[in-house]
Motif scaffolding. Structure first.
Motif, mmCIF file in Angstrom:
data_model
loop_
_atom_site.group_PDB
_atom_site.id
_atom_site.type_symbol
_atom_site.label_atom_id
_atom_site.label_comp_id
_atom_site.label_asym_id
_atom_site.label_seq_id
_atom_site.Cartn_x
_atom_site.Cartn_y
_atom_site.Cartn_z
ATOM 1 N N MET A 73 -20.767 -66.614 8.547
ATOM 2 C CA MET A 73 -20.960 -66.040 9.871
ATOM 3 C C MET A 73 -19.956 -66.484 10.925
ATOM 4 O O MET A 73 -19.392 -65.647 11.599
ATOM 5 C CB MET A 73 -22.389 -66.235 10.346
ATOM 6 N N THR A 74 -19.687 -67.749 11.109
ATOM 7 C CA THR A 74 -18.791 -68.150 12.192
ATOM 8 C C THR A 74 -17.325 -67.871 11.871
ATOM 9 O O THR A 74 -16.511 -67.724 12.767
ATOM 10 C CB THR A 74 -18.963 -69.633 12.561
ATOM 11 N N LEU A 75 -16.985 -67.757 10.596
ATOM 12 C CA LEU A 75 -15.622 -67.408 10.204
ATOM 13 C C LEU A 75 -15.410 -65.891 10.180
ATOM 14 O O LEU A 75 -14.279 -65.418 10.129
ATOM 15 C CB LEU A 75 -15.284 -68.000 8.838
ATOM 16 N N GLN A 76 -16.519 -65.157 10.162
ATOM 17 C CA GLN A 76 -16.516 -63.694 10.126
ATOM 18 C C GLN A 76 -15.685 -63.148 8.968
ATOM 19 O O GLN A 76 -14.820 -62.293 9.134
ATOM 20 C CB GLN A 76 -16.037 -63.120 11.457
ATOM 21 N N LYS A 77 -15.979 -63.679 7.762
ATOM 22 C CA LYS A 77 -15.316 -63.171 6.569
ATOM 23 C C LYS A 77 -16.196 -63.399 5.345
ATOM 24 O O LYS A 77 -17.109 -64.211 5.359
ATOM 25 C CB LYS A 77 -13.948 -63.810 6.377
ATOM 26 N N PHE A 78 -15.870 -62.648 4.297
ATOM 27 C CA PHE A 78 -16.560 -62.816 3.031
ATOM 28 C C PHE A 78 -15.915 -63.960 2.271
ATOM 29 O O PHE A 78 -14.694 -64.082 2.235
ATOM 30 C CB PHE A 78 -16.503 -61.527 2.213
ATOM 31 N N GLY A 79 -16.766 -64.805 1.663
ATOM 32 C CA GLY A 79 -16.254 -65.976 0.978
ATOM 33 C C GLY A 79 -16.290 -65.890 -0.531
ATOM 34 O O GLY A 79 -15.457 -66.483 -1.203
ATOM 35 N N ALA A 80 -17.274 -65.167 -1.075
ATOM 36 C CA ALA A 80 -17.422 -65.117 -2.527
ATOM 37 C C ALA A 80 -18.428 -64.037 -2.903
ATOM 38 O O ALA A 80 -19.136 -63.502 -2.049
ATOM 39 C CB ALA A 80 -17.905 -66.464 -3.059
ATOM 40 N N THR A 81 -18.476 -63.760 -4.190
ATOM 41 C CA THR A 81 -19.529 -62.918 -4.749
ATOM 42 C C THR A 81 -20.131 -63.654 -5.941
ATOM 43 O O THR A 81 -19.482 -64.503 -6.546
ATOM 44 C CB THR A 81 -19.005 -61.541 -5.215
ATOM 45 N N ALA A 82 -21.363 -63.308 -6.244
ATOM 46 C CA ALA A 82 -22.052 -63.899 -7.396
ATOM 47 C C ALA A 82 -22.911 -62.816 -8.046
ATOM 48 O O ALA A 82 -23.188 -61.777 -7.435
ATOM 49 C CB ALA A 82 -22.913 -65.079 -6.968
#
Length: 87
Positions: free
Chosen positions: A49-58
């Motif tokens: 949320m605070t970075l406003q980006k997607f980090g990974a998928t699982a």
């Protein structure tokens, strides 16, 4: 197959990545019905949320379980509604 969005904090994302290797997905108890609807092979996207980006998928790999062991960093939540997963 369904796709699920999990909004997380940078601290919880770091814990998921470094300690759990995305092998477990947990959400607050109030979201238990959503977690129960997840099916094996469903995809989860982690949005930081605070970075406003997607980090990974699982990918969900197991059945619903409820566990009150504290794993994540939020002080007020146990995130007991859980599903096994893999990155």
């Amino acid at each position: 197959m369904n796709y699920w969005l999990v909004v997380t904090s940078p601290d919880n994302f770091k814990y998921d990545r470094e300690h759990l290797n995305f092998k477990l997905q947990g959400l607050p108890y109030r979201y238990r019905k959503s977690v129960q609807k997840m099916q094996i092979s469903d995809k989860v996207a982690y949005y930081i949320m605070t970075l406003q980006k997607f980090g990974a998928t699982a990918t969900i790999t197991g059945d619903y379980l409820e566990d009150h062991t504290k794993l994540w960093t939020d002080e007020d939540e146990m995130w007991p509604s859980r599903r096994p997963s893999e990155a």
